[in-house]
Structures are given as C-alpha cells and as structure tokens.
Design a protein around this motif. Structure first.
Motif, PDB file in Angstrom:
ATOM      1  N   ASN A   7      27.949  27.380  46.590  1.00  0.00           N
ATOM      2  CA  ASN A   7      27.874  28.842  46.507  1.00  0.00           C
ATOM      3  C   ASN A   7      28.543  29.509  47.700  1.00  0.00           C
ATOM      4  N   VAL A   8      28.354  28.969  48.887  1.00  0.00           N
ATOM      5  CA  VAL A   8      29.005  29.515  50.079  1.00  0.00           C
ATOM      6  C   VAL A   8      30.516  29.375  49.958  1.00  0.00           C
ATOM      7  N   GLY A   9      30.970  28.209  49.509  1.00  0.00           N
ATOM      8  CA  GLY A   9      32.403  27.991  49.330  1.00  0.00           C
ATOM      9  C   GLY A   9      33.003  28.941  48.305  1.00  0.00           C
ATOM     10  N   ILE A  10      32.310  29.136  47.195  1.00  0.00           N
ATOM     11  CA  ILE A  10      32.794  30.050  46.166  1.00  0.00           C
ATOM     12  C   ILE A  10      32.811  31.480  46.689  1.00  0.00           C
ATOM     13  N   THR A  11      31.787  31.859  47.431  1.00  0.00           N
ATOM     14  CA  THR A  11      31.745  33.205  48.010  1.00  0.00           C
ATOM     15  C   THR A  11      32.894  33.414  48.981  1.00  0.00           C
ATOM     16  N   LEU A  12      33.150  32.434  49.834  1.00  0.00           N
ATOM     17  CA  LEU A  12      34.272  32.535  50.773  1.00  0.00           C
ATOM     18  C   LEU A  12      35.597  32.643  50.033  1.00  0.00           C
ATOM     19  N   LEU A  13      35.788  31.819  49.002  1.00  0.00           N
ATOM     20  CA  LEU A  13      37.024  31.875  48.226  1.00  0.00           C
ATOM     21  C   LEU A  13      37.169  33.212  47.497  1.00  0.00           C
ATOM     22  N   ALA A  14      36.068  33.701  46.916  1.00  0.00           N
ATOM     23  CA  ALA A  14      36.115  34.978  46.201  1.00  0.00           C
ATOM     24  C   ALA A  14      36.444  36.122  47.151  1.00  0.00           C
ATOM     25  N   ASN A  15      35.849  36.110  48.337  1.00  0.00           N
ATOM     26  CA  ASN A  15      36.152  37.154  49.315  1.00  0.00           C
ATOM     27  C   ASN A  15      37.573  37.020  49.852  1.00  0.00           C
ATOM     28  N   ILE A 102      39.113  47.556  45.628  1.00  0.00           N
ATOM     29  CA  ILE A 102      39.903  46.365  45.299  1.00  0.00           C
ATOM     30  C   ILE A 102      39.204  45.094  45.774  1.00  0.00           C
ATOM     31  N   VAL A 103      38.718  45.094  47.017  1.00  0.00           N
ATOM     32  CA  VAL A 103      38.035  43.905  47.541  1.00  0.00           C
ATOM     33  C   VAL A 103      36.784  43.627  46.715  1.00  0.00           C
ATOM     34  N   TRP A 104      36.019  44.666  46.411  1.00  0.00           N
ATOM     35  CA  TRP A 104      34.804  44.493  45.610  1.00  0.00           C
ATOM     36  C   TRP A 104      35.141  43.923  44.234  1.00  0.00           C
ATOM     37  N   LEU A 105      36.112  44.516  43.559  1.00  0.00           N
ATOM     38  CA  LEU A 105      36.462  44.094  42.205  1.00  0.00           C
ATOM     39  C   LEU A 105      37.072  42.693  42.187  1.00  0.00           C
ATOM     40  N   ALA A 106      38.018  42.429  43.074  1.00  0.00           N
ATOM     41  CA  ALA A 106      38.656  41.111  43.107  1.00  0.00           C
ATOM     42  C   ALA A 106      37.652  40.025  43.509  1.00  0.00           C
ATOM     43  N   SER A 107      36.756  40.334  44.431  1.00  0.00           N
ATOM     44  CA  SER A 107      35.716  39.371  44.817  1.00  0.00           C
ATOM     45  C   SER A 107      34.764  39.109  43.660  1.00  0.00           C
ATOM     46  N   LEU A 108      34.429  40.156  42.920  1.00  0.00           N
ATOM     47  CA  LEU A 108      33.554  40.008  41.760  1.00  0.00           C
ATOM     48  C   LEU A 108      34.201  39.120  40.704  1.00  0.00           C
ATOM     49  N   VAL A 109      35.460  39.393  40.398  1.00  0.00           N
ATOM     50  CA  VAL A 109      36.181  38.572  39.415  1.00  0.00           C
ATOM     51  C   VAL A 109      36.276  37.131  39.911  1.00  0.00           C
ATOM     52  N   GLY A 110      36.594  36.959  41.195  1.00  0.00           N
ATOM     53  CA  GLY A 110      36.660  35.617  41.765  1.00  0.00           C
ATOM     54  C   GLY A 110      35.318  34.903  41.700  1.00  0.00           C
ATOM     55  N   ALA A 111      34.243  35.621  41.998  1.00  0.00           N
ATOM     56  CA  ALA A 111      32.906  35.016  41.963  1.00  0.00           C
ATOM     57  C   ALA A 111      32.502  34.629  40.544  1.00  0.00           C
ATOM     58  N   LEU A 112      33.027  35.343  39.556  1.00  0.00           N
ATOM     59  CA  LEU A 112      32.721  35.001  38.161  1.00  0.00           C
ATOM     60  C   LEU A 112      33.597  33.861  37.644  1.00  0.00           C
ATOM     61  N   LEU A 113      34.860  33.829  38.033  1.00  0.00           N
ATOM     62  CA  LEU A 113      35.794  32.848  37.486  1.00  0.00           C
ATOM     63  C   LEU A 113      35.815  31.520  38.243  1.00  0.00           C
ATOM     64  N   PRO A 115      33.444  29.665  39.679  1.00  0.00           N
ATOM     65  CA  PRO A 115      32.493  28.641  39.219  1.00  0.00           C
ATOM     66  C   PRO A 115      32.912  28.005  37.898  1.00  0.00           C
ATOM     67  N   LEU A 116      33.524  28.773  37.021  1.00  0.00           N
ATOM     68  CA  LEU A 116      33.983  28.203  35.752  1.00  0.00           C
ATOM     69  C   LEU A 116      35.043  27.138  35.984  1.00  0.00           C
ATOM     70  N   VAL A 117      35.941  27.387  36.928  1.00  0.00           N
ATOM     71  CA  VAL A 117      36.983  26.412  37.246  1.00  0.00           C
ATOM     72  C   VAL A 117      36.354  25.150  37.823  1.00  0.00           C
ATOM     73  N   PHE A 118      35.430  25.311  38.759  1.00  0.00           N
ATOM     74  CA  PHE A 118      34.802  24.145  39.375  1.00  0.00           C
ATOM     75  C   PHE A 118      33.927  23.389  38.386  1.00  0.00           C
ATOM     76  N   LEU A 119      33.207  24.117  37.540  1.00  0.00           N
ATOM     77  CA  LEU A 119      32.362  23.455  36.557  1.00  0.00           C
ATOM     78  C   LEU A 119      33.193  22.710  35.521  1.00  0.00           C
ATOM     79  N   ARG A 120      34.323  23.294  35.120  1.00  0.00           N
ATOM     80  CA  ARG A 120      35.189  22.624  34.152  1.00  0.00           C
ATOM     81  C   ARG A 120      35.746  21.341  34.750  1.00  0.00           C
ATOM     82  N   ASN A 121      36.189  21.406  36.013  1.00  0.00           N
ATOM     83  CA  ASN A 121      36.708  20.204  36.670  1.00  0.00           C
ATOM     84  C   ASN A 121      35.630  19.140  36.781  1.00  0.00           C
ATOM     85  N   ARG A 122      34.418  19.557  37.104  1.00  0.00           N
ATOM     86  CA  ARG A 122      33.321  18.604  37.235  1.00  0.00           C
ATOM     87  C   ARG A 122      32.978  18.004  35.872  1.00  0.00           C
TER      88      ARG A 122
END
Length: 129
Positions: A7-15, A102-113, A115-122
């Motif tokens: 979760n921390v990694g995803i948050t950092l990447l999303a931000n 922009i930061v809020w919206l892009a971070s939100l989209v990143g935070a939603l997408l 995990p899907l990428v990581f879960l699909r890879n897993r």
C-alpha cells in the motif's frame, strides 16, 4: 506487514504519477529530476498525516465537507513540499488550483489502477505455477 508495504509503494507511485503529470502539464510548476523523489516522499508523508486530521475536523464541523478533504490535503501537501524543497516551485493562483486538482485526480486514478496491475501480475505468476 507485506500489505502495508504494498500500500505504501502504491501510494508513493500514485503520488509520483500525480506530481509528474501536474509538472508536465503546467508551465508554472517545476520539479527538477533530482528533487522529484524527495518531493514525492515529502508530499506523501504530509498528505498521509494531514488527510485523517482534516477528515476528523470535517466530520465534527460539517459532514458535507468530507468530500473536499482530499483536495485540501493535496493543496496542503503541495504547499509544504514547495516550502521544504528548493527545486520544486509553483507560481500563480491558477497554477496552484490546477496543480491541486491534477495531482489529486492523477493520484486517485493511479491509486485505483496500480493495484489492478500488481494484482494481475501476481495472479499471472500464480497461474504459471
């Protein structure tokens, strides 16, 4: 513990996505490459600390304000990050508003997408076993 780190990694990447998109789109927002990682970490820490506090204040003052808490926390994160980082700057009220959205919206989209990428890879890795 592993979920917390993910979760921390995803948050950092999303931000990072949010700050990167804003810096790319806005001429009056600059972040040097060397300061980008520092800015992402500072922004993430400030946001993580401010958001729960602001949410609690909004709930006690006026429940209708809860929706704006993320935007206020994003703005606060940007303000503190620019104050602590000499190599990140935002000039002009329009740029501050646009950067916040922009930061809020892009971070939100990143935070939603993300995990899907990581879960699909897993899931793909488990299917191969």
């Amino acid at each position: 513990m592993i979920r917390l780190l993910i979760n921390v990694g995803i948050t950092l990447l999303a931000n990072a996505v949010g700050l990167g998109v804003a810096a790319y789109l806005l001429d009056d927002m600059t972040v040097t490459a060397s300061a980008f990682l520092i800015a992402v970490v500072i922004f993430t820490v400030v946001y993580a600390l401010a958001q729960p506090m602001l949410t609690q204040m909004a709930i006690s003052a006026a429940p209708a304000l809860r929706g704006g808490v993320a935007l206020v926390a994003t703005l606060l994160g940007l303000i503190i990050t620019t104050l602590l980082t000499d190599e990140m700057s935002i000039t002009g009220i329009e740029t501050w508003i646009a950067a916040t959205v922009i930061v809020w919206l892009a971070s939100l989209v990143g935070a939603l997408l993300l995990p899907l990428v990581f879960l699909r890879n897993r899931r793909d890795d488990r299917a191969r076993r």
